[in-house]
Design a protein around this motif. Structure first.
Motif, PDB file in Angstrom:
ATOM      1  N   LEU A   1       0.819  -1.207   0.000  1.00 47.04           N
ATOM      2  CA  LEU A   1       0.000   0.000   0.000  1.00 47.04           C
ATOM      3  C   LEU A   1       0.853   1.258   0.000  1.00 47.04           C
ATOM      4  CD1 LEU A   1      -2.827   1.094  -0.086  1.00 47.04           C
ATOM      5  CD2 LEU A   1      -2.914   0.996   2.409  1.00 47.04           C
ATOM      6  N   GLU A   2       1.942   1.245   0.757  1.00 44.07           N
ATOM      7  CA  GLU A   2       2.842   2.397   0.759  1.00 44.07           C
ATOM      8  C   GLU A   2       3.414   2.629  -0.637  1.00 44.07           C
ATOM      9  OE1 GLU A   2       2.628  -0.081   2.887  1.00 44.07           O
ATOM     10  OE2 GLU A   2       3.496   0.372   4.850  1.00 44.07           O
ATOM     11  N   ALA A   3       3.782   1.527  -1.304  1.00 41.35           N
ATOM     12  CA  ALA A   3       4.314   1.652  -2.666  1.00 41.35           C
ATOM     13  C   ALA A   3       3.252   2.175  -3.626  1.00 41.35           C
ATOM     14  CB  ALA A   3       4.847   0.302  -3.141  1.00 41.35           C
ATOM     15  N   ILE A   4       2.039   1.661  -3.499  1.00 40.24           N
ATOM     16  CA  ILE A   4       0.951   2.098  -4.378  1.00 40.24           C
ATOM     17  C   ILE A   4       0.626   3.571  -4.155  1.00 40.24           C
ATOM     18  CG2 ILE A   4      -1.522   1.775  -4.817  1.00 40.24           C
ATOM     19  CD1 ILE A   4      -1.032  -1.251  -4.351  1.00 40.24           C
ATOM     20  N   LEU A   5       0.882   4.079  -2.952  1.00 42.17           N
ATOM     21  CA  LEU A   5       0.661   5.497  -2.658  1.00 42.17           C
ATOM     22  C   LEU A   5       1.882   6.359  -2.984  1.00 42.17           C
ATOM     23  CD1 LEU A   5      -1.446   5.273   0.608  1.00 42.17           C
ATOM     24  CD2 LEU A   5      -2.160   6.239  -1.585  1.00 42.17           C
ATOM     25  N   GLY A   6       2.928   5.742  -3.522  1.00 41.46           N
ATOM     26  CA  GLY A   6       4.048   6.527  -4.024  1.00 41.46           C
ATOM     27  C   GLY A   6       5.331   6.464  -3.241  1.00 41.46           C
ATOM     28  N   CYS A   7       5.355   5.776  -2.098  1.00 37.57           N
ATOM     29  CA  CYS A   7       6.591   5.695  -1.318  1.00 37.57           C
ATOM     30  C   CYS A   7       7.634   4.857  -2.054  1.00 37.57           C
ATOM     31  CB  CYS A   7       6.331   5.056   0.048  1.00 37.57           C
ATOM     32  SG  CYS A   7       5.406   6.068   1.200  1.00 37.57           S
TER      33      CYS A   7
ATOM     34  N   LEU B   1       1.633  17.163   0.680  1.00 44.34           N
ATOM     35  CA  LEU B   1       1.550  15.724   0.429  1.00 44.34           C
ATOM     36  C   LEU B   1       0.153  15.380  -0.089  1.00 44.34           C
ATOM     37  CD1 LEU B   1       2.889  12.984   0.521  1.00 44.34           C
ATOM     38  CD2 LEU B   1       2.296  12.801   2.942  1.00 44.34           C
ATOM     39  N   GLN B   2       0.079  15.091  -1.371  1.00 48.08           N
ATOM     40  CA  GLN B   2      -1.193  14.762  -2.023  1.00 48.08           C
ATOM     41  C   GLN B   2      -1.004  13.455  -2.816  1.00 48.08           C
ATOM     42  OE1 GLN B   2      -3.956  16.576  -1.569  1.00 48.08           O
ATOM     43  NE2 GLN B   2      -2.955  18.209  -0.401  1.00 48.08           N
ATOM     44  N   PRO B   3      -0.827  12.338  -2.114  1.00 44.72           N
ATOM     45  CA  PRO B   3      -0.524  11.087  -2.816  1.00 44.72           C
ATOM     46  C   PRO B   3      -1.701  10.580  -3.633  1.00 44.72           C
ATOM     47  CG  PRO B   3      -0.864  10.686  -0.482  1.00 44.72           C
ATOM     48  CD  PRO B   3      -0.868  12.165  -0.658  1.00 44.72           C
ATOM     49  N   ALA B   4      -1.381   9.955  -4.753  1.00 46.01           N
ATOM     50  CA  ALA B   4      -2.372   9.320  -5.620  1.00 46.01           C
ATOM     51  C   ALA B   4      -1.923   7.885  -5.886  1.00 46.01           C
ATOM     52  CB  ALA B   4      -2.508  10.096  -6.926  1.00 46.01           C
ATOM     53  N   LEU B   5      -2.868   7.033  -6.231  1.00 44.29           N
ATOM     54  CA  LEU B   5      -2.537   5.631  -6.464  1.00 44.29           C
ATOM     55  C   LEU B   5      -1.626   5.491  -7.679  1.00 44.29           C
ATOM     56  CD1 LEU B   5      -5.881   3.704  -5.863  1.00 44.29           C
ATOM     57  CD2 LEU B   5      -4.130   4.368  -4.215  1.00 44.29           C
ATOM     58  N   SER B   6      -0.551   4.739  -7.502  1.00 42.61           N
ATOM     59  CA  SER B   6       0.352   4.429  -8.601  1.00 42.61           C
ATOM     60  C   SER B   6      -0.223   3.271  -9.407  1.00 42.61           C
ATOM     61  CB  SER B   6       1.731   4.045  -8.058  1.00 42.61           C
ATOM     62  OG  SER B   6       2.507   3.407  -9.043  1.00 42.61           O
ATOM     63  N   GLU B   7      -0.617   3.557 -10.634  1.00 44.48           N
ATOM     64  CA  GLU B   7      -1.193   2.511 -11.474  1.00 44.48           C
ATOM     65  C   GLU B   7      -0.178   1.409 -11.770  1.00 44.48           C
ATOM     66  OE1 GLU B   7      -4.277   2.146 -12.302  1.00 44.48           O
ATOM     67  OE2 GLU B   7      -4.937   4.024 -11.380  1.00 44.48           O
ATOM     68  N   ILE B   8       1.101   1.770 -11.820  1.00 44.71           N
ATOM     69  CA  ILE B   8       2.132   0.772 -12.127  1.00 44.71           C
ATOM     70  C   ILE B   8       2.249  -0.243 -10.999  1.00 44.71           C
ATOM     71  CG2 ILE B   8       4.586   0.440 -12.607  1.00 44.71           C
ATOM     72  CD1 ILE B   8       4.641   3.200 -13.872  1.00 44.71           C
ATOM     73  N   TRP B   9       2.305   0.260  -9.765  1.00 42.12           N
ATOM     74  CA  TRP B   9       2.408  -0.651  -8.629  1.00 42.12           C
ATOM     75  C   TRP B   9       1.121  -1.458  -8.449  1.00 42.12           C
ATOM     76  CZ3 TRP B   9       5.938  -2.835  -5.652  1.00 42.12           C
ATOM     77  CH2 TRP B   9       7.211  -2.263  -5.588  1.00 42.12           C
TER      78      TRP B   9
ATOM     79  N   GLU C   1      -9.057   5.044   2.762  1.00 37.85           N
ATOM     80  CA  GLU C   1      -9.760   4.963   1.481  1.00 37.85           C
ATOM     81  C   GLU C   1      -8.941   4.185   0.454  1.00 37.85           C
ATOM     82  OE1 GLU C   1     -12.319   9.138   1.844  1.00 37.85           O
ATOM     83  OE2 GLU C   1     -10.412   9.097   0.752  1.00 37.85           O
ATOM     84  N   ALA C   2      -7.628   4.403   0.447  1.00 38.28           N
ATOM     85  CA  ALA C   2      -6.767   3.663  -0.477  1.00 38.28           C
ATOM     86  C   ALA C   2      -6.767   2.173  -0.126  1.00 38.28           C
ATOM     87  CB  ALA C   2      -5.351   4.227  -0.432  1.00 38.28           C
ATOM     88  N   TRP C   3      -6.732   1.862   1.156  1.00 38.81           N
ATOM     89  CA  TRP C   3      -6.772   0.467   1.611  1.00 38.81           C
ATOM     90  C   TRP C   3      -8.039  -0.212   1.102  1.00 38.81           C
ATOM     91  CZ3 TRP C   3     -10.010  -2.586   4.422  1.00 38.81           C
ATOM     92  CH2 TRP C   3      -9.483  -3.767   4.963  1.00 38.81           C
ATOM     93  N   ILE C   4      -9.169   0.455   1.227  1.00 41.69           N
ATOM     94  CA  ILE C   4     -10.440  -0.103   0.769  1.00 41.69           C
ATOM     95  C   ILE C   4     -10.427  -0.285  -0.750  1.00 41.69           C
ATOM     96  CG2 ILE C   4     -12.907   0.387   0.521  1.00 41.69           C
ATOM     97  CD1 ILE C   4     -12.687   1.872   3.257  1.00 41.69           C
ATOM     98  N   GLN C   5      -9.947   0.724  -1.463  1.00 40.40           N
ATOM     99  CA  GLN C   5      -9.946   0.671  -2.923  1.00 40.40           C
ATOM    100  C   GLN C   5      -9.032  -0.437  -3.439  1.00 40.40           C
ATOM    101  OE1 GLN C   5      -9.165   4.448  -4.792  1.00 40.40           O
ATOM    102  NE2 GLN C   5      -8.956   3.579  -6.833  1.00 40.40           N
ATOM    103  N   VAL C   6      -7.834  -0.542  -2.885  1.00 45.88           N
ATOM    104  CA  VAL C   6      -6.882  -1.549  -3.357  1.00 45.88           C
ATOM    105  C   VAL C   6      -7.360  -2.952  -3.002  1.00 45.88           C
ATOM    106  CG1 VAL C   6      -4.526  -2.422  -3.101  1.00 45.88           C
ATOM    107  CG2 VAL C   6      -4.929   0.035  -3.340  1.00 45.88           C
TER     108      VAL C   6
END
Length: 356
Positions: A88-94, A118-126, A188-193
């Motif tokens: 999840l951290e990677a998908i959020l850009g870390c 800090l306005q992270p967005a989901l990384s489609e690649i990850w 929200e990212a956790w739920i979406q992923v």
């Protein structure tokens, strides 16, 4: 699994808190799989999603599942994407760095940048790398073992990863609104992923199995981990993270929230969640001791919450646990270095405590 139907009945009785002769019992053999990533990466290297080739791990994963099955445990060890990757951290850009036989998420915000930046967005690649890994596992021809989703950390861990633990702790007081914003974003990212991944996981015996604790549930099973709560007071946890944990448990019918025994000071706050999810506690070698944890475990059981206790590695501890707790809604996962030791501990766990 010699009697799969009876074993599944035990799993479902666990969720319903039904009367049973003994707890669910499983065994974790060997060390955590933190070194798996070295099949595709080198130490002190940033891990890129294109390096994660699922087929490189198939033989290792299958051998691990087969060894687990031979122990005679109740749990269904699944095939799942690399447990050591902070997905999840990677998908959020870390950025993710391989270091000291593990993977670590690096901060996403420079020290001189304000939290508002800090306005992270989901990384489609990850995210695509994760989905492709699950699809590759699901398409394996043998199909004997279940497939599970990702190990995703919860808001406290994700916020700490993005900004650093020290900065997060100061921001509780200096920028509380920003911490709430980031905690909600992480939830929200956790739920979406989780939802995106489950679209590609086939059912196993009519339900699903979790990647971390291998329990079967008749519907979608999600889990969350927040080790950072060991450093957070009960008041701060209730204010900044408990509401977003509620969002997460509302999204999926089955699951568990992982804590370490070192987080004992905010463990009972999980009882405030309106959910039938289980509470999972990993026993830390440095304490608190089992005798100190038993009253808390008993309180969890009194509230009717399913309980998973992980990591006991001595005969006396396993025996004391099953003697003092009800088998209703209880799962005991022992830990051992050898199959012989694992079987010995499993036998004690399966001795159980008879209901009056």
């Amino acid at each position: 699994w010699q009697n799969r139907e009876a074993t599944l009945a035990r799993h479902h009785a666990f969720w319903r808190g039904e009367q049973t002769d003994r707890p669910l019992a499983g065994a974790y053999l060997g060390a955590y799989e933190v070194a798996d990533v070295y099949l595709v990466a080198e130490d002190n290297q940033l891990l890129e999603p294109q390096q994660i080739v699922p087929e490189r791990f198939f033989d290792v994963f299958a051998a691990r599942c087969e060894a687990s099955e031979r122990l005679g445990e109740d749990l269904f060890r699944p095939l799942s994407p690399l447990y050591c990757v902070p997905w999840l951290e990677a998908i959020l850009g870390c950025p993710v760095r391989v270091h000291s036989q593990a993977c670590w998420a690096e901060v996403l915000l420079a020290e001189d940048e304000p939290l508002e930046a800090l306005q992270p967005a989901l990384s489609e690649i990850w995210l695509e790398a994760a989905i492709e890994f699950v699809k590759a596992l699901s398409e394996r021809p043998d199909g004997h073992f279940p497939v599970a989703g990702l190990f995703l950390r919860g808001p406290a861990d994700v916020v700490a990863a993005m900004v650093g633990i020290e900065r997060m702790c100061y921001a509780f007081y200096d920028r509380p609104a920003e911490i709430r914003r980031l905690a909600r974003l992480a939830a929200e990212a956790w739920i979406q992923v989780t939802g995106a991944i489950y679209q590609h996981i086939p059912r196993f015996e009519g339900g699903f199995v979790d990647a971390g604790r291998w329990i079967h549930a008749p519907a979608t099973y999600a889990s969350s981990s927040e080790d950072t709560t060991a450093y957070i007071s009960a008041d701060l946890y209730r204010e900044f993270f408990l509401p977003y944990n509620q969002m997460m448990v509302d999204a999926f019918p089955y699951g568990h929230i992982h804590r370490h025994s070192a987080s004992v000071h905010n463990l009972l706050d999980l009882l405030d969640l309106e959910t039938t999810w289980a509470i999972e506690v990993t026993m830390d070698p440095g304490g608190p001791t089992l005798s100190e944890m038993l009253p808390i475990f008993q309180r969890i059981q009194e509230e009717g919450q399913p309980l998973i206790v992980f990591g006991l590695d001595e005969e006396r501890g396993v025996a004391d646990l099953v003697a003092e707790l009800s088998p209703r809604g209880l799962c005991v996962v022992v830990q051992a270095d050898t199959p012989t030791k694992a079987k010995e501990l499993l036998a004690i766990a399966k001795g159980g405590k008879k209901e009056c």
